[in-house]
Design a protein around this motif. Structure first.
Motif, short mmCIF file in Angstrom:
data_model
loop_
_atom_site.label_atom_id
_atom_site.label_comp_id
_atom_site.label_asym_id
_atom_site.label_seq_id
_atom_site.Cartn_x
_atom_site.Cartn_y
_atom_site.Cartn_z
N VAL A 311 -25.87 -0.23 11.97
CA VAL A 311 -24.52 0.33 12.08
C VAL A 311 -24.39 1.87 11.41
N ALA A 312 -25.05 1.93 10.13
CA ALA A 312 -24.90 3.37 9.91
C ALA A 312 -25.44 4.32 10.79
N ALA A 313 -26.75 3.85 11.26
CA ALA A 313 -27.34 4.93 12.47
C ALA A 313 -26.54 5.18 13.40
N VAL A 314 -26.03 3.76 13.92
CA VAL A 314 -25.23 4.06 15.17
C VAL A 314 -24.17 4.71 15.04
N PHE A 315 -23.26 4.64 14.10
CA PHE A 315 -22.14 5.49 13.93
C PHE A 315 -22.29 6.72 13.49
N GLY A 316 -23.31 7.18 12.73
CA GLY A 316 -23.60 8.37 12.19
C GLY A 316 -22.46 9.23 11.85
N ASP A 317 -22.29 10.38 12.44
CA ASP A 317 -21.23 11.25 12.00
C ASP A 317 -19.83 10.75 12.40
#
Length: 534
Positions: A311-317
């Motif tokens: 989820v950290a990569a999915v949400f990004g900024d």
């Protein structure tokens, strides 16, 4: 049929079937008018009526000048002929081709031609009507369009959301699928006077209170059902997870799910042997655009199985936007030109640089996630991400008296128990006797018995046994050196378990004692063997 979503869905289905066009949800009014012979322009037409008469509530999807303010019912009304507006109608090449019409319009690269039709209010009081598409006051393209109709064809008009622009389709009577004269509007009266802007303001107050929440629990506890019921009970009374809603956006995350899937990406498009690239919005951008377009309505972005993706990569900024103030708006903003251009800015914003536009979560956008506790080790969520959500636990416990998903199950040739007794005893045994954590437990809806033609025993064999063998028993035996097991010591493999279930007793004595209600709540001694005998 006066429900807007139902009527739009019906029209969308017919248009998709007829000419392959996906209409989407970006409309706020729909009108369907069967065309009488007097509405159709023909060289040998005898009727003196030159316009299409729009009466009743359908008037309110068009801008008009109310002549009652400038003329009287019984007086000289010559001036009313000067109170004429023109509005753009968008004609689709695929629709014209589908009706086999021999007509040529000035289409753009997307296969859309824009023509203009006159709009004039005539008559007073209850008899007032709109005269649409007078040939002498409309463009040649709209006049040509009117010649393509046959008697009883449907004239379908869809008003683009918050714009004085209209998409139009011709549906032959034989393709109408029972539709007849219909009208529906999304929210209230759209417009009643001419304005020089493509936008209009809604007097309803903005909806506030948007927040981020995750429902978590063991598999089968009904987390997705809880989300749907929450939306229906507190926000959208007629919401159905089967039929969906234009205010609800849903996605299921998985290990390959990425930021591009979530936000959107440029994808190639081939038209007339030319390759172009256009932005295809992801579920986040679509939900954000909808929430900003309709600030008076709650919008939900539902993300199922969040722990199965990074989820950290999915949400990004977008992570920066998750902190909310007391009204539900992002405390901090980001600059992201791609999101701004496709969700925040509108056509009226003209030359505004998307990269200088602030992106934020509005007060009416809810981000709702579900997490299986047994999947937490797939992709761990960091503490910074987790603290930006409220976490609501969904317990596997239910009230047995009102529990309907509860058939009797023959677990061996001489023992039958209810599903409620089986799953609750399993959960107690998993934590208390095997020493495992709650994430290995199962929920009351781990198996939905009423949704299958298979008998309960077959469902347990095919849906539950493998989970109990691989995710529960093998893990427990590795932890305790084989001293504690859910199954009888004679069960040496999953094949033995699968073949024996329902015929022979496959569970350990300790579990059977607990199932019968005679077992102690104390866990097994370390010296106990796998089948519960000392």
């Amino acid at each position: 049929m006066n429900d807007f979503n139902e009527l739009l869905g019906k029209v969308a289905s017919i248009v998709k079937k007829q000419c392959g066009i996906d209409l989407g949800q970006d409309y706020d009014a729909v009108m369907i008018k069967p065309m009488a012979a007097t509405n159709i322009i023909r060289a040998n037409k005898k009727s003196k009526q030159t316009h299409i008469a729009i009466t009743g509530p359908s008037r309110d999807m068009f801008p008009y000048i109310d002549i009652s303010n400038y003329s009287s019912k019984d007086g000289n009304n010559n001036l009313k002929s000067f109170y004429i507006l023109q509005v753009p109608f968008h004609i689709f090449k695929k629709n014209i081709d589908a009706i086999s019409a021999d007509a040529s319009f000035d289409y753009n690269e997307q296969g859309i031609a824009t023509v203009t039709a006159s709009v004039k209010m005539s008559k007073h009081g209850d008899d007032r009507q709109i005269e649409l598409g007078n040939p002498t006051q409309s463009s040649e393209g709209f006049v040509l369009y009117r010649t393509l109709f046959e008697p009883e064809d449907l004239f379908v008009v869809l008003k683009r959301e918050e714009k004085i622009e209209y998409d139009t389709f011709i549906i032959r009577k034989r393709e109408s699928d029972g539709l007849t004269k219909e009208f529906a509007m999304r929210v209230g009266k759209t417009i009643n006077t001419f304005v020089d802007s493509t936008k209009y303001k809604n007097d309803e107050p903005a909806f506030k209170g948007g927040h981020n929440i995750i429902y978590y629990g063991a598999p089968g506890t009904g987390k997705s059902y809880r989300v749907s019921e929450k939306i229906k009970h507190d926000y959208i009374a007629d919401y159905s997870s089967k039929q969906g809603s234009p205010d609800v956006f849903r996605a299921t995350l998985h290990p390959e799910y990425s930021y591009s899937d979530f936000v959107g990406q440029l994808l190639p498009k081939v038209e007339q042997e030319r390759v172009t690239y256009e932005f295809t919005p992801g579920v986040f951008t679509s939900a954000l655009k909808h929430a900003i377009s309709y600030p008076m309505r709650p919008t939900f972005l539902i993300l199922e199985e969040m722990s199965r993706a990074n989820v950290a990569a999915v949400f990004g900024d977008i992570f920066q936007l998750l902190d909310r103030d007391e009204d539900g708006r992002s405390e901090y903003t980001i600059n992201n030109g791609l999101i701004a251009q496709n969700a925040i800015l509108s056509d009226a914003d003209g030359a505004t640089d998307p990269n200088s536009c602030s992106v934020y979560l509005p007060e009416n956008l809810f981000i709702v996630g579900t997490v299986n506790t047994s999947d937490q080790n797939v992709f761990a969520m960091d503490t910074a991400f987790k603290r930006r959500f409220t976490w609501e636990y969904v317990s596997p416990k239910v009230d047995e008296a009102s529990f309907e998903n509860n058939p009797d199950i023959e677990i061996s040739s001489d023992m039958t128990v209810s599903w409620y007794k089986l799953y609750t005893t399993l959960n107690d045994f998993i934590t208390r006797d095997l020493g495992l954590t709650e994430d290995k437990q199962i929920g009351p809806y781990f198996i939905k018995f009423g949704h299958s033609q298979m008998n309960p025993e077959e469902l347990v064999k095919d849906k539950l046994l493998q989970y109990l063998w691989e995710d529960v028993d093998i893990v427990a035996r590795r932890m305790n050196g084989g001293a504690r097991s859910l199954f009888d010591s004679k069960i040496a493999s999953f094949a033995d378990l699968y073949d024996s279930f329902g015929q022979k007793m496959v569970f350990s004595n300790k579990f059977i004692e607990k199932l019968k209600g005679s077992a102690s709540n104390d866990s097994l001694d370390e010296s106990d063997d796998a089948d519960g005998n000392e």
